[in-house]
Motif scaffolding. Structure first.
Motif, PDB file in Angstrom:
ATOM      1  N   TRP A  69       0.844  -1.924   0.482  1.00 22.28           N
ATOM      2  CA  TRP A  69       0.150  -0.105  -0.011  1.00 22.28           C
ATOM      3  C   TRP A  69       0.625   1.547   0.148  1.00 22.28           C
ATOM      4  CZ3 TRP A  69      -3.921  -1.013   4.190  1.00 22.28           C
ATOM      5  CH2 TRP A  69      -5.192  -2.144   4.173  1.00 22.28           C
ATOM      6  N   PRO A  70       0.088   2.463  -0.732  1.00 20.43           N
ATOM      7  CA  PRO A  70       1.740   3.501  -0.601  1.00 20.43           C
ATOM      8  C   PRO A  70       1.055   4.120   0.446  1.00 20.43           C
ATOM      9  CG  PRO A  70      -0.878   3.654  -2.290  1.00 20.43           C
ATOM     10  CD  PRO A  70      -0.844   2.201  -1.443  1.00 20.43           C
ATOM     11  N   SER A  71       2.359   4.501   0.798  1.00 19.18           N
ATOM     12  CA  SER A  71       2.377   5.448   1.948  1.00 19.18           C
ATOM     13  C   SER A  71       2.397   4.938   3.686  1.00 19.18           C
ATOM     14  CB  SER A  71       1.519   7.093   2.316  1.00 19.18           C
ATOM     15  OG  SER A  71       1.789   7.319   1.288  1.00 19.18           O
ATOM     16  N   THR A  72       2.740   3.475   3.534  1.00 15.74           N
ATOM     17  CA  THR A  72       2.396   2.788   4.226  1.00 15.74           C
ATOM     18  C   THR A  72       3.553   1.755   5.188  1.00 15.74           C
ATOM     19  OG1 THR A  72       0.206   2.356   4.033  1.00 15.74           O
ATOM     20  CG2 THR A  72       0.808   0.101   5.512  1.00 15.74           C
ATOM     21  N   GLY A  73       4.055   2.054   6.284  1.00 21.29           N
ATOM     22  CA  GLY A  73       5.361   1.151   6.609  1.00 21.29           C
ATOM     23  C   GLY A  73       5.219  -0.458   6.108  1.00 21.29           C
ATOM     24  N   ALA A  74       5.795  -0.874   5.947  1.00 19.66           N
ATOM     25  CA  ALA A  74       6.362  -2.287   5.515  1.00 19.66           C
ATOM     26  C   ALA A  74       7.415  -3.137   5.922  1.00 19.66           C
ATOM     27  CB  ALA A  74       6.322  -2.308   4.057  1.00 19.66           C
ATOM     28  N   ASN A  75       7.595  -4.076   6.167  1.00 21.05           N
ATOM     29  CA  ASN A  75       8.645  -5.013   6.129  1.00 21.05           C
ATOM     30  C   ASN A  75       9.580  -5.433   5.333  1.00 21.05           C
ATOM     31  OD1 ASN A  75       9.017  -6.008   9.224  1.00 21.05           O
ATOM     32  ND2 ASN A  75       6.813  -6.423   8.804  1.00 21.05           N
ATOM     33  N   HIS A  76      10.479  -5.576   4.684  1.00 21.57           N
ATOM     34  CA  HIS A  76      11.853  -5.968   3.384  1.00 21.57           C
ATOM     35  C   HIS A  76      11.977  -7.240   3.855  1.00 21.57           C
ATOM     36  CE1 HIS A  76      10.852  -2.575   1.362  1.00 21.57           C
ATOM     37  NE2 HIS A  76      10.334  -2.222   2.387  1.00 21.57           N
ATOM     38  N   ILE A  77      12.042  -8.462   3.903  1.00 18.35           N
ATOM     39  CA  ILE A  77      12.776  -9.464   3.886  1.00 18.35           C
ATOM     40  C   ILE A  77      13.615  -9.549   2.825  1.00 18.35           C
ATOM     41  CG2 ILE A  77      12.530 -11.962   4.162  1.00 18.35           C
ATOM     42  CD1 ILE A  77      10.227 -11.277   5.657  1.00 18.35           C
ATOM     43  N   PHE A  78      14.440  -9.321   2.867  1.00 20.27           N
ATOM     44  CA  PHE A  78      16.067  -9.249   1.113  1.00 20.27           C
ATOM     45  C   PHE A  78      16.226 -10.829   1.203  1.00 20.27           C
ATOM     46  CE2 PHE A  78      15.599  -5.081   2.197  1.00 20.27           C
ATOM     47  CZ  PHE A  78      15.106  -4.408   1.049  1.00 20.27           C
TER      48      PHE A  78
END
Length: 623
Positions: free
Chosen positions: A40-49
């Motif tokens: 979603w835009p402008s939403t905090g997200a977790n990233h798993i690289f």
């Protein structure tokens, strides 16, 4: 047009983000990806690289994650929001690397530049990353190693595709490899999570054997529920007085069981079940699924079996056969032969009489079957056990606290055994073993109802790893060596955490994962540098890929920066298998030593295991 198609594919397949990596040269990281928790835009997200390197990253090298300018990295983000793990293969296990604000001999340093939107991991000066290793970097509140993350990177405000570049450098800041990862930011899409509630898996159905006086009624719901039953249809849930058996008075369950007693030969039993969900919704229409092997009324007038109906009452009917096998009496009459006097070793007559001719009860008659509509299953009942212990070591089997026999585990630690000639009833089985250094596992325990003439298989049993420490008292900052034995080439996870009377938070636990050797030996080093002085506990468990995970085994006490732990009395608090709980497993061990003088089971140390020790166990009971 192509862009619209890609975005549509993302929306339909997964809201959490579609991603891929582009490779431009021979110096490219491969299998590079980024899984985000929300797109979603402008939403905090977790990233798993995740990516795999072609070349070795030497000690002192660095990994850089460079985000497009449209991302926003919070000023408060720090190393607690980042985990960095490395594995030899894609399925793991992934081993966490120690992180700090600056790199050192043992720690990798984390540098976060919020203005340039870059995260850098500077490898420590002693350990690099070998070539062709799998790396995973977690950024956000899904990071849990050391301490739990609390901050996420904010997605761009505008729908579209965005780049995150991953680059690797050596200790001289010379470029080695890179990959450009693309993620899509899309508007949220409304989706329904509605699922029709269902009842299924009714048992028993049809006819039960002559002589059955007790059975387990069970069913399954596809949602967490608490269920009741009545003998009259149309009874509201609130008016039902009989409930299924549950371990908790407040929890909701998917599987529901209850023991039904006082059943009689020739009896017909009809039960109507209703449930309430965790939101208090009850007496609703459900999809009800029945076995096509059931009897009336689950057949249409033309004889076609019905497996699905809509219902409020879930109907569970069954009957007890009214006739025994040939020669079988139910009172003091003359029944079949004694089972030990027949050539085949089974009773000729299924009688349960108390007279001298009453037969063996659990045997199967040799005459044409009277257990309509199905013939009785052949053979005596038994239980098959399969699993893993320690390579080449004896595995001990207990039945209701009494040893039944031993088998030798194979070099790969696998074992199998069969306990036979069991009559109908409830049994508690226990399994334990000792490793090559005579360290004993916790006792695996299971209790269940065994129906006559059935065979039950308990598979994928994984006994707990044995555990010991080289030193029960260490200074803060000293590495704690923990070792033991388990299944060869399996994953072992050790936990070190403070001893306290309240719940231990995940961020207070030091965790380490490693691989056991080809002979099952394992050894891990736990870092104590960030721990306060005091008393701590350490334990371990084993995971076999594709099979499962054992319980945690024996719990050891250690002290950090304080006086050594004073040795407690043997098996204090009635925890006879030292697993931190007092339950049926410990009770089975107590029964096994009843009347003896076992140092562990003799809780009051009066030289005999008796009712006094049982009372002590009840005082400490945890269930």
């Amino acid at each position: 047009m192509l862009k619209k198609f890609v975005l549509l594919f993302i929306v339909v397949i997964c809201i959490c983000g579609f991603l891929f990596a582009s490779y431009n040269s021979a110096n490219a990281l491969y299998r590079a990806s980024d899984r985000i928790s929300t797109s979603w835009p402008s939403t905090g997200a977790n990233h798993i690289f995740e990516f795999r390197n072609v070349n070795e990253i030497p000690a002192g090298g660095k990994i850089v994650l460079d985000f497009d300018d449209d991302f926003m990295i919070p000023n408060e983000m720090d190393l607690s929001d980042i985990d960095f793990t490395v594995a030899d293969n894609s399925s793991g296990p992934y081993v966490d690397r120690q992180l700090a604000t600056t790199s050192s001999i043992v720690d990798d340093g984390i540098a976060i530049a919020t203005t340039t939107r870059m995260i850098e991991i500077h490898l420590n000066s002693s350990d690099g990353v070998l070539a062709r290793r799998y790396m995973r970097i977690i950024v956000g509140n899904q990071a849990v190693y050391g301490s739990v993350g609390t901050r996420n990177i904010i997605n761009p405000a505008v729908v579209g595709s965005y780049h995150i570049n991953a680059r690797i450098y050596n200790s001289g800041n010379n470029y080695l490899e890179a990959a450009s990862i693309i993620i899509a930011v899309v508007d949220p899409v409304g989706m329904s999570t509605y699922s029709k509630t269902r009842y299924l898996g009714a048992s028993p159905v049809g006819w039960l054997n002559f002589g059955t006086t007790q059975t387990i009624m069970s069913m399954t719901t596809n949602y967490p529920a608490r269920c009741r039953y009545a003998t009259a249809s149309g009874t509201p849930y609130s008016s039902m007085t009989e409930s299924f058996n549950y371990a908790s008075t407040t929890a909701y369950y998917f599987n529901h069981t209850v023991i039904l007693d006082d059943l009689v030969n020739g009896g017909d039993y009809y039960y109507y079940v209703r449930c309430t969900d965790q939101f208090g919704v009850r007496d609703i229409v459900n999809d009800c699924f029945y076995s096509s092997a059931s009897t009336t009324p689950y057949f249409t007038a033309s004889g076609v079996p019905v497996t699905y109906l809509e219902c409020v009452d879930y109907y569970i009917p069954f009957s007890i056969s009214g006739q025994a096998g040939e020669g079988g009496g139910v009172d003091d009459g003359e029944g079949g032969d004694d089972p030990e006097e027949t050539d085949s070793g089974t009773s000729h007559g299924g009688g349960t009489g108390t007279g001298s001719g009453g037969g063996g009860g659990g045997g199967v008659g040799s005459a044409p079957s009277m257990y309509l509509p199905y013939p009785p299953p052949p053979g005596a009942p038994g239980v098959v056990f399969t699993g893993w212990a320690y390579p080449g070591k004896e595995v001990v089997f207990l039945q209701d606290g009494v040893e039944q026999g031993r088998v030798l585990a194979k070099p790969d630690a696998s074992f199998s055994a069969y306990v036979e000639e069991l009559v109908r009833g409830v049994y508690t089985f226990g399994i334990w073993s000792e490793d090559s250094l005579k360290r004993r596992s916790s006792t695996f325990s299971t209790t269940f109802w065994l129906e006559a003439n059935t065979q039950t298989t308990i598979s994928d049993i994984i006994l707990t790893p044995t555990i010991s420490v080289t030193n029960s008292a260490v200074t803060a900052g000293q590495m704690l060596e923990v070792s033991g034995q388990t299944v060869p080439e399996s994953n072992v996870e050790a936990w070190l955490y403070p001893e306290k009377n309240i719940k231990v938070l995940d961020l207070e636990i030091v965790k380490k994962i490693g691989l056991s050797s080809k002979n099952g030996d394992w050894s891990l080093y736990l870092d104590t540098k960030d721990l306060d002085d005091g008393a701590y506990l350490v334990k371990a468990r084993t995971t076999i890929n594709g099979k499962g995970t054992s319980d945690f085994g024996k719990i050891l006490k250690i002290s950090i920066g304080a006086a050594p732990i004073v040795k407690e009395s043997v098996c204090s608090g009635a925890d006879l298998n030292l697993d931190g709980k007092v339950n049926l497993t410990d009770f089975s061990i107590l029964l096994y030593h009843w009347g003896g003088s076992n140092e562990c089971a003799d809780q009051n140390h009066d030289g005999i295991v008796n009712l006094t020790d049982f009372s002590i166990m009840m005082f400490h009971w945890t269930g």
